[in-house]
Scaffold this motif. Structure first.
Motif, PDB file in Angstrom:
ATOM      1  N   ALA A  12      -7.350   7.525   1.737  1.00 58.14           N
ATOM      2  CA  ALA A  12      -6.605   6.291   1.849  1.00 58.14           C
ATOM      3  C   ALA A  12      -5.054   6.590   1.246  1.00 58.14           C
ATOM      4  O   ALA A  12      -4.406   5.674   1.523  1.00 58.14           O
ATOM      5  CB  ALA A  12      -7.357   5.661   0.888  1.00 58.14           C
ATOM      6  N   ALA A  15      -2.421  10.717   2.122  1.00 58.00           N
ATOM      7  CA  ALA A  15      -2.921  10.595   3.144  1.00 58.00           C
ATOM      8  C   ALA A  15      -2.597  11.763   4.220  1.00 58.00           C
ATOM      9  O   ALA A  15      -1.721  12.442   3.927  1.00 58.00           O
ATOM     10  CB  ALA A  15      -2.894   9.286   3.863  1.00 58.00           C
ATOM     11  N   THR A 153      -5.236  -2.075   1.021  1.00 57.07           N
ATOM     12  CA  THR A 153      -5.912  -0.491   1.193  1.00 57.07           C
ATOM     13  C   THR A 153      -7.433  -0.606   0.762  1.00 57.07           C
ATOM     14  O   THR A 153      -8.064  -0.094   1.311  1.00 57.07           O
ATOM     15  CB  THR A 153      -4.883   0.209   0.370  1.00 57.07           C
ATOM     16  N   GLY A 156      -9.363  -3.942   2.394  1.00 55.09           N
ATOM     17  CA  GLY A 156      -9.458  -3.786   4.174  1.00 55.09           C
ATOM     18  C   GLY A 156      -9.415  -4.879   4.698  1.00 55.09           C
ATOM     19  O   GLY A 156      -9.949  -5.226   5.887  1.00 55.09           O
ATOM     20  N   SER A 176       0.611   0.370   2.745  1.00 61.93           N
ATOM     21  CA  SER A 176      -0.288   0.722   3.786  1.00 61.93           C
ATOM     22  C   SER A 176      -0.455   0.235   5.191  1.00 61.93           C
ATOM     23  O   SER A 176      -1.278   0.743   6.002  1.00 61.93           O
ATOM     24  CB  SER A 176      -1.734   0.648   3.036  1.00 61.93           C
ATOM     25  N   LYS A 197       1.233   7.051   2.630  1.00 62.77           N
ATOM     26  CA  LYS A 197       0.283   6.656   3.921  1.00 62.77           C
ATOM     27  C   LYS A 197       0.959   7.043   5.288  1.00 62.77           C
ATOM     28  O   LYS A 197       0.608   7.918   5.848  1.00 62.77           O
ATOM     29  CB  LYS A 197      -0.280   5.288   3.686  1.00 62.77           C
ATOM     30  N   MET A 298      -5.964  -0.260   9.224  1.00 60.71           N
ATOM     31  CA  MET A 298      -5.320   1.054   8.870  1.00 60.71           C
ATOM     32  C   MET A 298      -6.679   1.443   7.853  1.00 60.71           C
ATOM     33  O   MET A 298      -6.833   2.572   7.691  1.00 60.71           O
ATOM     34  CB  MET A 298      -4.306   0.827   7.674  1.00 60.71           C
ATOM     35  N   ASN A 299      -7.283   0.389   7.223  1.00 60.12           N
ATOM     36  CA  ASN A 299      -8.348   1.009   6.260  1.00 60.12           C
ATOM     37  C   ASN A 299      -9.698   0.256   6.561  1.00 60.12           C
ATOM     38  O   ASN A 299      -9.650  -1.103   6.455  1.00 60.12           O
ATOM     39  CB  ASN A 299      -7.861   0.648   4.692  1.00 60.12           C
ATOM     40  N   ARG A 335     -15.059   4.113   3.121  1.00 58.72           N
ATOM     41  CA  ARG A 335     -13.788   3.713   3.851  1.00 58.72           C
ATOM     42  C   ARG A 335     -13.170   4.694   4.469  1.00 58.72           C
ATOM     43  O   ARG A 335     -12.856   5.888   4.183  1.00 58.72           O
ATOM     44  CB  ARG A 335     -12.883   3.400   2.705  1.00 58.72           C
ATOM     45  N   SER A 337      -9.680   5.529   6.298  1.00 63.05           N
ATOM     46  CA  SER A 337      -8.212   5.257   6.237  1.00 63.05           C
ATOM     47  C   SER A 337      -7.968   5.937   7.699  1.00 63.05           C
ATOM     48  O   SER A 337      -7.930   7.286   7.579  1.00 63.05           O
ATOM     49  CB  SER A 337      -7.609   5.462   5.252  1.00 63.05           C
ATOM     50  N   TYR A 339      -4.544   6.110   9.329  1.00 65.13           N
ATOM     51  CA  TYR A 339      -3.213   5.830   9.417  1.00 65.13           C
ATOM     52  C   TYR A 339      -2.503   6.367  10.817  1.00 65.13           C
ATOM     53  O   TYR A 339      -3.360   6.976  11.544  1.00 65.13           O
ATOM     54  CB  TYR A 339      -2.445   6.091   8.210  1.00 65.13           C
TER      55      TYR A 339
END
Lengths: 362, 362
Positions: A12, A15, A153, A156, A176, A197, A298-299, A335, A337, A339
């Motif tokens: 997260a 990153a 982040t 979510g 984020s 991020k 993103m998340n 989770r 992430s 990006y």
């Protein structure tokens, strides 16, 4: 130089960075732009660094279409410091400011601003466990600004529309989701984002501030906290994080080479759509309970139907080269992430693993 | 990987890093500690980074002999931010604090602290053009602290004795001389230093604070500015500059491998002695007008007897592989910064060049 196969890194933040960016940073680590020394070893006020800094700002302006009436700053302290510092700069001691609270980071933004402004929660989704974003709320027309967190982040969630704030300047912590799709900067009073991020390494924070807001009196404070002073000195009021600035520059070039924010945005949407479809189509083995209109691109937090399987999932995913899938301790579960630097190939690897894991443990 | 011969880099900061440190950073840039990813791409709260952070602190404690009653912090904002932040933390709004002013940086320290404390100049060498350091002055026994700048990077002065402050805690901005020789940390209330001279890249600031000072109430302020909160969270109250922290760790290991602060201190003294001897023995071709008892071992400003030769000197020295000798714009002339990473070989190359230049242009 050999190294093991690069894992797909779902951290997260800090990153994953684009592999092309890392490779260039490695190549020129001992000899930057023919100087014979590292970019970390040159004066920020020297000709070479100044040229790089200016190019980086221009590249960002071109990518995001930042109007000339906005100042771009490359500062330190992370978004958290600027939760406080923006209140010191954009509001006087007697002023009021409105906040939209949609999760951990927007709560933190209120809390850090409280010593400097009369912060009011104009809207909150706490009652539904931060599973959505507010669609309607009343903004105090006297508020110095309206602050919100377009992407949360940890929880979510993501705004896919802008809050209506009338003449009250909109201030957004985009840590984020900055640079994840095209954005109309002119709708904002100020955008800021920790770098770790979608921009570069940690220790750098990017600010995009509408010039009229720089002229607000704020309050008595040290020069080093005053955005207007940083603006006058082109973010070199004191020694900046030169390595972070340099890597941000490489990342902006990389985004342009990917086709810019239109192409990045389409790719990010496709990645998120595929992952949410895999979760929703798992017959309940995996769940994500965020309002579908407010899901983050993103998340992506998700849970296994039986949390007794969490440890097995984490171990098997790590062995499969899928890194950092453990959810934030506040929520548990998983989770992912995803990006800008995560390609569809990495998301597909995760989806394949999840399907396989569900078949073996379903 | 080929690169041109590395020049001798006399930059005042960001300054030269040890070549062994850079080489290791380059080697493991894509694969740190077998993770398969860069140190910039892992969570600061993950097992690997936490272990590195802890080792780094322990290495520093061993190098400097930091007593257990002191907290070590790795923060952001540079020394300049902490000019303000230390006043916010160590003094209440009604408190007084004493400052010793010996040049540009100590003046700046007073100025940034003024919004937060009744700052008094307890001693100043401004009257003699900042060519010395004060030996006697009266400290206000009620002062919250006495602040001084052991080494003035621009003016080229250095304290070779500690100011006497009785029970008033001594606070030192050691940005340009930390880790340059052994130090009795127990004499200080707080030591802080921007990283970009003797520690690592810019964007990181190191603080060493006596624990009782962390318990001072300070004033209402955001958590992110409160040293005690950073201490409780082991400098991870927010995302730290992870790359800077990592390179600081490599640098601390490098200093230990050089023989520690005793050996580094002897080497630094020998480097400075040789360079000042060359200046003083040049028959007036080169001059340094700092009181010999207060000359800096880190930053050696000097002038040519005829400033019309400055441009020629700078061009010829650059061609000879001697980089960044131009003096600070406030003083003109030349400045050779010879921090830990500059070996005697580099100083000797400068001395040889200076002798040759004087013969050709004398």
């Amino acid at each position: 130089m050999t190294h093991p196969a690069r894992p797909w890194n779902f951290s997260a933040g800090p990153a994953a960075l684009a592999p092309e960016v890392l490779a260039q940073a490695q190549r020129e680590l001992l000899d930057w732009r023919g100087t014979g020394v590292s970019v970390m070893e040159v004066s920020h006020r020297g000709r070479d660094f100044m040229a790089m800094a200016e190019e980086t700002e221009q590249d960002l302006r071109a990518l995001m279409g930042i109007p000339d009436s906005y100042t771009v700053l490359f500062l330190q302290g992370g978004a958290t410091q600027h939760f406080a510092q923006l209140a010191m700069n954009l509001a006087g001691p007697e002023d009021r400011a409105d906040y939209v609270v949609t999760g951990h980071w927007s709560q933190k933004a209120v809390q850090e601003a409280m010593p400097y402004v009369n912060a009011r929660v104009a809207a909150s989704t706490e009652a539904d466990g931060f599973r959505s974003v507010p669609t309607q709320f009343e903004v105090d027309p006297q508020a110095a600004y309206l602050h919100f967190t377009p992407n949360e982040t940890i929880h979510g969630t993501e705004f896919h529309h802008l809050p209506e704030s009338g003449d009250v300047p909109l201030v957004a912590d985009m840590s984020s989701d900055i640079l994840s799709r095209p954005l109309d900067v002119s709708k904002f009073g100020m955008i800021y984002a920790g770098a770790q991020k979608n921009i570069g390494p940690s220790g750098l924070v990017l600010l995009i501030v509408r010039d009229d807001l720089l002229r607000r009196p704020g309050r008595p404070m040290a020069d080093i906290f005053r955005y207007a002073r940083h603006a006058e000195r082109d973010s070199m009021l004191n020694t900046p994080n030169t390595w972070g600035w340099y890597l941000a520059g490489l990342t902006f070039q990389w985004i342009a080479a990917q086709g810019g924010l239109e192409a990045i945005g389409a790719r990010n949407q496709a990645k998120a759509d595929a992952l949410y479809a895999a979760i929703d189509g798992s017959g309940g083995f995996y769940t994500n309970t965020i309002d579908p209109t407010a899901r983050s691109r993103m998340n992506v937090p998700f849970r296994l139907h039986d949390e007794a399987l969490d440890a097995t999932f984490l171990q098997a995913s790590a062995e499969a080269g899928l890194m950092a899938l453990k959810g934030h301790r506040a929520l548990g579960g998983m989770r992912a992430s995803i990006y800008n630097a995560m390609p569809m190939q990495g998301v597909q690897a995760l989806i394949d693993f999840m399907g396989d894991f569900a078949r073996r443990h379903g």
